[in-house]
Each structure stands twice: as structure tokens, then as C-alpha cells.
Design a protein around this motif. Structure first.
Motif, PDB file in Angstrom:
ATOM      1  N   SER A  12      47.186  54.343  -0.949  1.00 48.21           N
ATOM      2  CA  SER A  12      48.047  54.332  -2.129  1.00 48.21           C
ATOM      3  C   SER A  12      49.148  53.271  -2.048  1.00 48.21           C
ATOM      4  CB  SER A  12      48.666  55.715  -2.347  1.00 48.21           C
ATOM      5  OG  SER A  12      49.539  56.039  -1.286  1.00 48.21           O
ATOM      6  N   GLY A  13      49.188  52.503  -0.983  1.00 47.81           N
ATOM      7  CA  GLY A  13      50.192  51.449  -0.837  1.00 47.81           C
ATOM      8  C   GLY A  13      49.609  50.244  -0.134  1.00 47.81           C
ATOM      9  N   SER A  14      50.464  49.292   0.192  1.00 47.22           N
ATOM     10  CA  SER A  14      50.006  48.116   0.925  1.00 47.22           C
ATOM     11  C   SER A  14      51.082  47.508   1.815  1.00 47.22           C
ATOM     12  CB  SER A  14      49.495  47.048  -0.050  1.00 47.22           C
ATOM     13  OG  SER A  14      50.552  46.610  -0.894  1.00 47.22           O
ATOM     14  N   LYS A  15      52.237  48.164   1.922  1.00 44.11           N
ATOM     15  CA  LYS A  15      53.329  47.639   2.744  1.00 44.11           C
ATOM     16  C   LYS A  15      53.646  48.609   3.865  1.00 44.11           C
ATOM     17  CE  LYS A  15      55.291  45.188  -1.125  1.00 44.11           C
ATOM     18  NZ  LYS A  15      56.314  45.238  -2.158  1.00 44.11           N
ATOM     19  N   GLY A  16      53.869  48.060   5.056  1.00 42.81           N
ATOM     20  CA  GLY A  16      54.201  48.898   6.192  1.00 42.81           C
ATOM     21  C   GLY A  16      54.829  48.100   7.312  1.00 42.81           C
ATOM     22  N   VAL A  17      55.033  48.775   8.422  1.00 50.86           N
ATOM     23  CA  VAL A  17      55.599  48.153   9.612  1.00 50.86           C
ATOM     24  C   VAL A  17      54.575  48.297  10.728  1.00 50.86           C
ATOM     25  CG1 VAL A  17      57.471  48.188  11.303  1.00 50.86           C
ATOM     26  CG2 VAL A  17      57.952  48.682   8.886  1.00 50.86           C
ATOM     27  N   SER A  30      56.943  44.440  12.933  1.00 53.30           N
ATOM     28  CA  SER A  30      56.766  43.402  11.918  1.00 53.30           C
ATOM     29  C   SER A  30      56.459  44.039  10.571  1.00 53.30           C
ATOM     30  CB  SER A  30      55.585  42.491  12.288  1.00 53.30           C
ATOM     31  OG  SER A  30      55.757  41.903  13.551  1.00 53.30           O
ATOM     32  N   ASN A  31      57.177  43.628   9.542  1.00 51.81           N
ATOM     33  CA  ASN A  31      56.837  44.042   8.181  1.00 51.81           C
ATOM     34  C   ASN A  31      55.561  43.306   7.781  1.00 51.81           C
ATOM     35  OD1 ASN A  31      59.194  45.481   8.160  1.00 51.81           O
ATOM     36  ND2 ASN A  31      60.283  44.103   6.794  1.00 51.81           N
ATOM     37  N   ILE A  32      54.592  44.057   7.257  1.00 55.06           N
ATOM     38  CA  ILE A  32      53.305  43.460   6.904  1.00 55.06           C
ATOM     39  C   ILE A  32      52.794  44.075   5.602  1.00 55.06           C
ATOM     40  CG2 ILE A  32      52.638  42.875   9.266  1.00 55.06           C
ATOM     41  CD1 ILE A  32      51.013  45.860   7.676  1.00 55.06           C
ATOM     42  N   VAL A  33      51.775  43.426   5.033  1.00 56.61           N
ATOM     43  CA  VAL A  33      50.979  44.023   3.968  1.00 56.61           C
ATOM     44  C   VAL A  33      49.600  44.274   4.555  1.00 56.61           C
ATOM     45  CG1 VAL A  33      52.286  43.082   2.031  1.00 56.61           C
ATOM     46  CG2 VAL A  33      50.368  41.789   2.972  1.00 56.61           C
ATOM     47  N   TYR A  34      48.940  45.304   4.056  1.00 55.23           N
ATOM     48  CA  TYR A  34      47.664  45.722   4.639  1.00 55.23           C
ATOM     49  C   TYR A  34      46.732  46.217   3.544  1.00 55.23           C
ATOM     50  CZ  TYR A  34      49.211  50.431   3.725  1.00 55.23           C
ATOM     51  OH  TYR A  34      49.637  51.567   3.080  1.00 55.23           O
ATOM     52  N   ALA A  35      45.482  46.361   3.915  1.00 55.77           N
ATOM     53  CA  ALA A  35      44.484  47.000   3.058  1.00 55.77           C
ATOM     54  C   ALA A  35      43.644  47.918   3.922  1.00 55.77           C
ATOM     55  CB  ALA A  35      43.589  45.948   2.401  1.00 55.77           C
ATOM     56  N   VAL A  36      43.233  49.039   3.348  1.00 50.62           N
ATOM     57  CA  VAL A  36      42.293  49.935   4.016  1.00 50.62           C
ATOM     58  C   VAL A  36      40.907  49.587   3.478  1.00 50.62           C
ATOM     59  CG1 VAL A  36      41.576  52.315   4.419  1.00 50.62           C
ATOM     60  CG2 VAL A  36      44.023  51.753   4.249  1.00 50.62           C
ATOM     61  N   VAL A  65      53.954  53.665   7.586  1.00 48.76           N
ATOM     62  CA  VAL A  65      54.051  53.489   6.135  1.00 48.76           C
ATOM     63  C   VAL A  65      54.882  54.634   5.586  1.00 48.76           C
ATOM     64  CG1 VAL A  65      52.752  53.386   3.967  1.00 48.76           C
ATOM     65  CG2 VAL A  65      51.819  52.319   6.040  1.00 48.76           C
ATOM     66  N   THR A  66      55.882  54.288   4.777  1.00 51.22           N
ATOM     67  CA  THR A  66      56.776  55.298   4.236  1.00 51.22           C
ATOM     68  C   THR A  66      56.745  55.289   2.708  1.00 51.22           C
ATOM     69  OG1 THR A  66      59.028  56.180   4.357  1.00 51.22           O
ATOM     70  CG2 THR A  66      58.820  53.810   4.226  1.00 51.22           C
ATOM     71  N   SER A  67      57.151  56.395   2.126  1.00 50.82           N
ATOM     72  CA  SER A  67      57.245  56.503   0.671  1.00 50.82           C
ATOM     73  C   SER A  67      58.526  55.837   0.186  1.00 50.82           C
ATOM     74  CB  SER A  67      57.246  57.973   0.266  1.00 50.82           C
ATOM     75  OG  SER A  67      58.388  58.616   0.804  1.00 50.82           O
ATOM     76  N   ALA A  68      58.608  55.650  -1.117  1.00 47.67           N
ATOM     77  CA  ALA A  68      59.804  55.042  -1.702  1.00 47.67           C
ATOM     78  C   ALA A  68      61.056  55.872  -1.424  1.00 47.67           C
ATOM     79  CB  ALA A  68      59.619  54.859  -3.201  1.00 47.67           C
TER      80      ALA A  68
END
Length: 140
Positions: A12-17, A30-36, A65-68
Motif C-alpha cells: 500500500s506504499g512505496s517509501k521506507g527506511v 537510508s530513506n528509499i522507495v521500494y516495490a513489492v 515502513v510507517t503510516s502517515a
């Protein structure tokens, strides 16, 4: 936490650490963007970054990965595999980079431009295969 539930949350997201391990054993975050994709987490990285060097030395990593609202989160621990650095638009790494981009952002307006940028930046794909997950999942 069940791995399937963790991956559902991550989809449900694409941003994490991303946490990797430095030579001295301390975490490198590192702050990153990801895909499953196909049950694994894919991250585009450059060959010269600290996280890439850390993963070459020790393939263990964690993705947070955290929620808003900050109070719901998932952490996935796993083992990683690094693709080769892309050197040609027809190589396997270029294909994985395009798939990762597509999963995060949709279609690129100019895939040729994208491929050349990935080659110029020395990009490759981290494939994180989850082995353990934990966190507090509520609806986003």
C-alpha cells in the motif's frame, strides 16, 4: 507478524527506511522507495552508495515502513541479493529496474531516456527476500 500480512501492508506504499550493517556492526539507515514484486521487495540503488557496499559485505537488511500517522508500522527482515549493475538497455538489470520503476510510478514517458539514466548512474536492484516481520498493523 505473518509475512503475507506484512507484504500486504508494504504494497500500500512505496517509501521506507532501509537498514543495512556497516563494517563495525552499527546500522546504516537510508530513506528509499521500494516495490513489492513476486513476494520480494525491490529497491533501485547506485553502485557507489554505502548501503550497496554494506549489502555486498553482509546481505542482511531490514525495511521499516510507517503510516502517515506514525503509529502503525511494519519491519521486514530479510536476506538480499544484488543484481549486476546495468550496462545496456537489454540486460537483466535494466529489465528489473524498469519493472521496479513501473511498480512504483507507472509508465515512464521515455524508456530509452530512463535506461540511459540508469546506466549513467550505475544503478542496480536490491532484492530483499523477507524471512521475518513485526510491527503494528492497523488500517492506513
Amino acid at each position: 507478524m505473518d509475512l503475507d500480512a506484512a507484504l500486504d501492508y508494504l504494497r500500500s506504499g512505496s517509501k521506507g527506511v532501509l537498514a543495512t550493517l556497516k563494517k563495525d556492526g552499527r546500522p546504516q539507515l537510508s530513506n528509499i522507495v521500494y516495490a513489492v514484486i513476486d513476494g520480494e521487495i525491490r529497491i533501485s540503488v547506485t553502485a557507489g552508495r554505502a548501503k550497496t557496499a554494506n549489502l555486498r559485505r553482509d546481505p542482511r537488511a531490514s525495511l521499516h515502513v510507517t503510516s502517515a500517522d506514525f503509529w502503525t508500522y511494519v519491519v521486514v527482515d530479510g536476506d538480499t541479493e544484488l543484481s549486476d549493475v546495468t550496462t545496456h538497455p537489454a540486460d537483466a538489470a535494466a529489465e528489473m529496474l524498469r519493472g521496479t520503476y513501473r511498480a512504483i510510478s507507472g509508465e515512464h514517458p521515455d524508456w530509452g531516456e530512463f535506461d540511459h539514466a540508469m546506466i549513467d548512474q550505475g544503478r542496480l536492484v536490491v532484492r530483499l527476500r523477507p524471512v521475518h516481520a513485526y510491527g503494528t498493523v492497523r488500517s492506513r
